[in-house]
Design a protein around this motif. Structure first.
Motif, PDB file in Angstrom:
ATOM      1  N   SER A  35       0.820  -1.213   0.000  1.00 61.80           N
ATOM      2  CA  SER A  35       0.000   0.000   0.000  1.00 61.80           C
ATOM      3  C   SER A  35       0.854   1.264   0.000  1.00 61.80           C
ATOM      4  CB  SER A  35      -0.933   0.002   1.219  1.00 61.80           C
ATOM      5  OG  SER A  35      -0.172  -0.035   2.416  1.00 61.80           O
ATOM      6  N   VAL A  36       2.070   1.175   0.540  1.00 64.14           N
ATOM      7  CA  VAL A  36       2.938   2.349   0.596  1.00 64.14           C
ATOM      8  C   VAL A  36       3.448   2.731  -0.792  1.00 64.14           C
ATOM      9  CG1 VAL A  36       5.123   1.122   0.928  1.00 64.14           C
ATOM     10  CG2 VAL A  36       4.795   3.377   1.975  1.00 64.14           C
ATOM     11  N   SER A  47      -4.792   0.267  -5.678  1.00 65.58           N
ATOM     12  CA  SER A  47      -4.207  -0.705  -4.762  1.00 65.58           C
ATOM     13  C   SER A  47      -4.710  -2.112  -5.036  1.00 65.58           C
ATOM     14  CB  SER A  47      -4.540  -0.324  -3.316  1.00 65.58           C
ATOM     15  OG  SER A  47      -5.932  -0.484  -3.081  1.00 65.58           O
ATOM     16  N   TRP A  83      -7.225   2.070   4.268  1.00 61.33           N
ATOM     17  CA  TRP A  83      -6.067   1.967   3.363  1.00 61.33           C
ATOM     18  C   TRP A  83      -5.047   3.072   3.641  1.00 61.33           C
ATOM     19  CZ3 TRP A  83      -4.218   5.382  -0.352  1.00 61.33           C
ATOM     20  CH2 TRP A  83      -3.196   4.883  -1.168  1.00 61.33           C
ATOM     21  N   LYS A  84      -5.535   4.284   3.889  1.00 55.84           N
ATOM     22  CA  LYS A  84      -4.624   5.403   4.173  1.00 55.84           C
ATOM     23  C   LYS A  84      -3.872   5.182   5.485  1.00 55.84           C
ATOM     24  CE  LYS A  84      -7.039   9.028   1.583  1.00 55.84           C
ATOM     25  NZ  LYS A  84      -7.803  10.305   1.670  1.00 55.84           N
ATOM     26  N   SER A 130      -1.240   2.613   4.835  1.00 54.40           N
ATOM     27  CA  SER A 130      -0.164   3.178   4.024  1.00 54.40           C
ATOM     28  C   SER A 130       0.792   3.987   4.883  1.00 54.40           C
ATOM     29  CB  SER A 130      -0.762   4.046   2.924  1.00 54.40           C
ATOM     30  OG  SER A 130       0.252   4.587   2.110  1.00 54.40           O
ATOM     31  N   SER A 165       2.756   1.574   7.106  1.00 59.79           N
ATOM     32  CA  SER A 165       3.776   0.856   6.329  1.00 59.79           C
ATOM     33  C   SER A 165       4.989   1.739   6.083  1.00 59.79           C
ATOM     34  CB  SER A 165       3.190   0.391   4.989  1.00 59.79           C
ATOM     35  OG  SER A 165       2.186  -0.551   5.173  1.00 59.79           O
TER      36      SER A 165
END
Length: 684
Positions: free
Chosen positions: A39-40, A48, A234-235, A238, A241
């Motif tokens: 994800s990063v 993604s 997800w953010k 991210s 990560s």
């Protein structure tokens, strides 16, 4: 630095730092494994893998339902069974049939297969039903899965069957959502547009493309609430990560540098110190050390699984504790590596070494009687020393005695079998003891007797064939001679007399060739031929010889292809006998090679030997093995219509062998190969 580099305090401090770096690295990697690492590297949620994975499972199920299974009727009719898997099952059953009494070797393969289809019709039908039941179970399981999908909203149809989790049916209704996938026959529309930049989009599109676009409709839509929740998660992943990756940029190098430093200074008092200083921990055997390290890794893996579910805060202290113990053991191994005692300082090595030393002394210094005395004296001592495990000692002794009795009985039974005339019997005694050597010697005697009997039988058979073949081959021209002599007695016509004399001349020469070849074969096989070994240029010999038989090559329209090294090759051989052997091989080629074909002659340097290979295509099918063809009076044409005597290859083999070489032939279909191996010339 020289003063403090090897001090105990410096080593201790660096060790603590290394454990801190290592524990930090492990816990960070554990955190990275719990979240989507990639994800990063992605710009947005729609680019993604997580976004594609939300639809991948649903698309996979729909693809199977509409593409592979279609409907229950199709499955029941066997439409989902591939020809390959059904054929594989038939081949398994046919293999069973081939090993059963129902298989008739007198019938052709096609007839046997037809018989198999009749005999195993029920089994084949049963296997087919099993495939159908398997596919039915999976089909109904997929239908149940359709009810479990809440998001995304979907509508799919193959023109007959409909699968959906919403009341919406029209494309325009799905296009009102903030994110959707539209696969409408040949048309594909994906929103938002940035989804098309997703590297994992093919996970979906490749599956959809397998379906028939003529009848396929698939609509997917993602509601606002679902997207907002996933985008937020997800953010967060991210950001986490990125933070963990940043940690690794200094944790990993810190651990590597501190570990290398400790590996260099451990066991030494200075950089110039050549001696390795061991401590109490280093007295632990290295194999036990390795076993403890493996056990610690296994224990940590188990604890990690438990702590994930129970208490994440305990991961770090457990990691520190196990890492500290583990690295103490690892540095002990490094010390022994420097001291060159990594193998020698193991419990297994010491036990084997002592046991091997004892056994070696007994075998080197004692006869069978000495070994028996040692065993008789040593066993009571062993029992006394190991009284607390007396049942184990007694069990080992009983096992050892039973093993030796079985070996003796096996030898006794084998001798009885051999005495009864069973020369094929083999006494199988494993191990390297006295009984094993005795069995091996008896087997060697049996092998010698069997070989002698086989050679005698073969000799008798060859003698019989020799008499038969000689009689046949000599009688043919002799009969012709007698017949034409009788005709000459009563013939007055000079023309016919001349014709009969010509036939007599031909047949008498043929008879002379046969008797000469027979005489030469007898001399060659007995070895009663003078041999003068000398230095022979094999390449020049072949070139010169092929030039002498050029007319025969032209007569048969053969094309010779020579392949040999650029440098000269010399062999140790008798030039006259070697050319006679090669001439016999060439004569065989001229008689039996396919007219107008190629003949390959390869000369190879094998180091200590030189190999000469002749290859040609036979004009007629070779329904004979290489061993049979090497026997005397055997020909490639079993009808015996050719002018050969059947002795050429046998003579060539005998002549090559008396020159310390090897001669063999190989048959592969219609390809005939004659191979001559001769010792390479050496000046020593």
């Amino acid at each position: 630095m020289k003063k403090y580099s090897h001090s105990k305090l410096t080593k201790f401090i660096v060790f603590i730092i290394m454990i801190a770096f290592f524990s930090g690295t492990i816990t960070t990697l554990v955190k990275i494994m719990t979240i989507p690492f990639n994800s990063v590297l992605q710009k947005s949620y729609f680019e993604s893998a997580a976004y594609i994975q939300e639809s991948q499972g649903l698309i996979s199920d729909l693809t199977k339902l509409m593409g592979e299974f279609k409907n229950e009727e199709n499955i029941l009719n066997g439409g989902t069974i591939s020809e390959d898997e059904l054929k594989d099952k038939e081949e398994e059953l046919y293999f069973q049939f081939q090993n059963s009494k129902k298989y008739n070797p007198k019938l052709s393969e096609e007839e046997n297969y037809e018989q198999f289809k009749k005999e195993y019709a029920d089994e084949i039908a049963h296997e087919r039903d099993k495939f159908i039941q398997r596919d039915l179970r999976e089909y109904h399981l997929l239908l149940q899965n359709m009810d479990d999908y809440e998001t995304p909203l979907f509508y799919a149809s193959d023109g007959t069957n409909v699968y959906t989790n919403t009341t919406m049916k029209e494309r325009q209704e799905f296009e009102t959502y903030p994110a959707f996938f539209i696969f409408d026959h040949y048309d594909q529309e994906i929103y938002p547009k940035e989804t098309r930049e997703n590297d994992y989009l093919y996970w979906i599109t490749d599956q959809v493309n397998e379906l028939d676009p003529e009848n396929t409709v698939i609509y997917l839509a993602f509601p606002d609430k679902f997207l907002n929740t996933n985008i937020k998660e997800w953010k967060e992943n991210s950001a986490l990560s990125a933070k963990n990756l940043y940690k690794l940029t200094y944790l990993v190098p810190g651990f590597i540098l501190s570990f290398i430093y400790l590996a260099l200074v451990t066991g030494r008092k200075s950089f110039r110190d050549q001696e390795v200083h061991l401590n109490v921990i280093d007295k632990l055997y290295n194999d036990i050390n390795v076993l403890l390290c493996v056990s610690l890794i296994a224990l940590y893996t188990v604890l990690l699984d438990l702590l994930f579910e129970m208490n994440n805060k305990m991961i770090l202290p457990i990691t520190v504790l196990i890492a500290a113990i583990g690295f103490v053991l690892i540095f002990s191994l490094i010390k022994h590596g420097k001291n060159k005692t990594l193998i020698k300082h193991t419990l297994l090595y010491n036990l084997i070494s002592q046991f091997a030393h004892f056994i070696g002394d007994v075998y080197r210094n004692g006869s069978l009687a000495v070994k028996t005395v040692l065993l008789a004296v040593g066993y009571p001592l062993l029992v006394a020393l190991t009284f607390f495990i007396f049942p184990v000692t007694l069990g080992v002794a009983a096992w050892f005695a039973l093993k030796k009795i079985k070996s003796f009985n096996a030898i006794q039974a084998g001798v009885e079998e051999i005495k009864a005339g069973n020369l094929q019997y083999h006494i199988d005694i494993k191990g390297r003891g006295e009984f094993a050597r005795l069995a091996e010697n008896i087997n060697s005697i049996t092998d010698g007797l069997r070989n002698a009997v086989d050679n005698e039988l073969k000799s008798e058979r060859l003698k019989t064939e020799l008499i038969t073949n000689v009689s046949h081959d000599i009688r043919t021209p002799l009969t012709s001679i007698i017949t034409y002599v009788d005709l000459l007695k009563n013939e007055k016509d000079p023309t016919k007399i001349e014709e009969y004399v010509g036939v007599l001349d031909q047949k008498s020469k043929r008879l002379k060739v046969l008797t000469d070849n027979l005489f030469e074969a007898a001399k060659a096989s007995s070895g009663d031929i003078p041999v003068h070994l000398e230095k022979i240029d094999i390449i020049s010999l072949i070139n010169q010889g092929l030039g002498e038989v050029g007319d025969k090559i032209l007569a048969r329209n053969l094309e010779f292809k020579l392949n040999f090294p650029a440098d000269k090759l010399f062999v140790t051989a008798d030039g006259r006998l070697l050319w006679r052997s090669i001439e016999n091989v060439l004569s065989n080629i001229f008689k039996y090679a396919l007219e107008g074909s190629r003949v390959y002659v390869d000369i190879e340097d094998l180091g200590n030997d030189v190999r000469l290979v002749f290859k040609n295509i036979s004009a007629s099918e070779l329904n004979i093995s290489a061993d049979e063809l090497m026997e005397r009076f055997k020909r490639g044409d079993e009808s015996r219509t050719s002018e050969g005597s059947g002795l050429g290859l046998s003579i060539a083999k005998s002549l090559i062998e008396i020159q310390r070489g090897k001669f063999s032939i190989q048959i592969d279909g219609d390809l005939f190969k004659a191979i001559i191996v001769l010792p390479k010339y050496s000046q020593e």
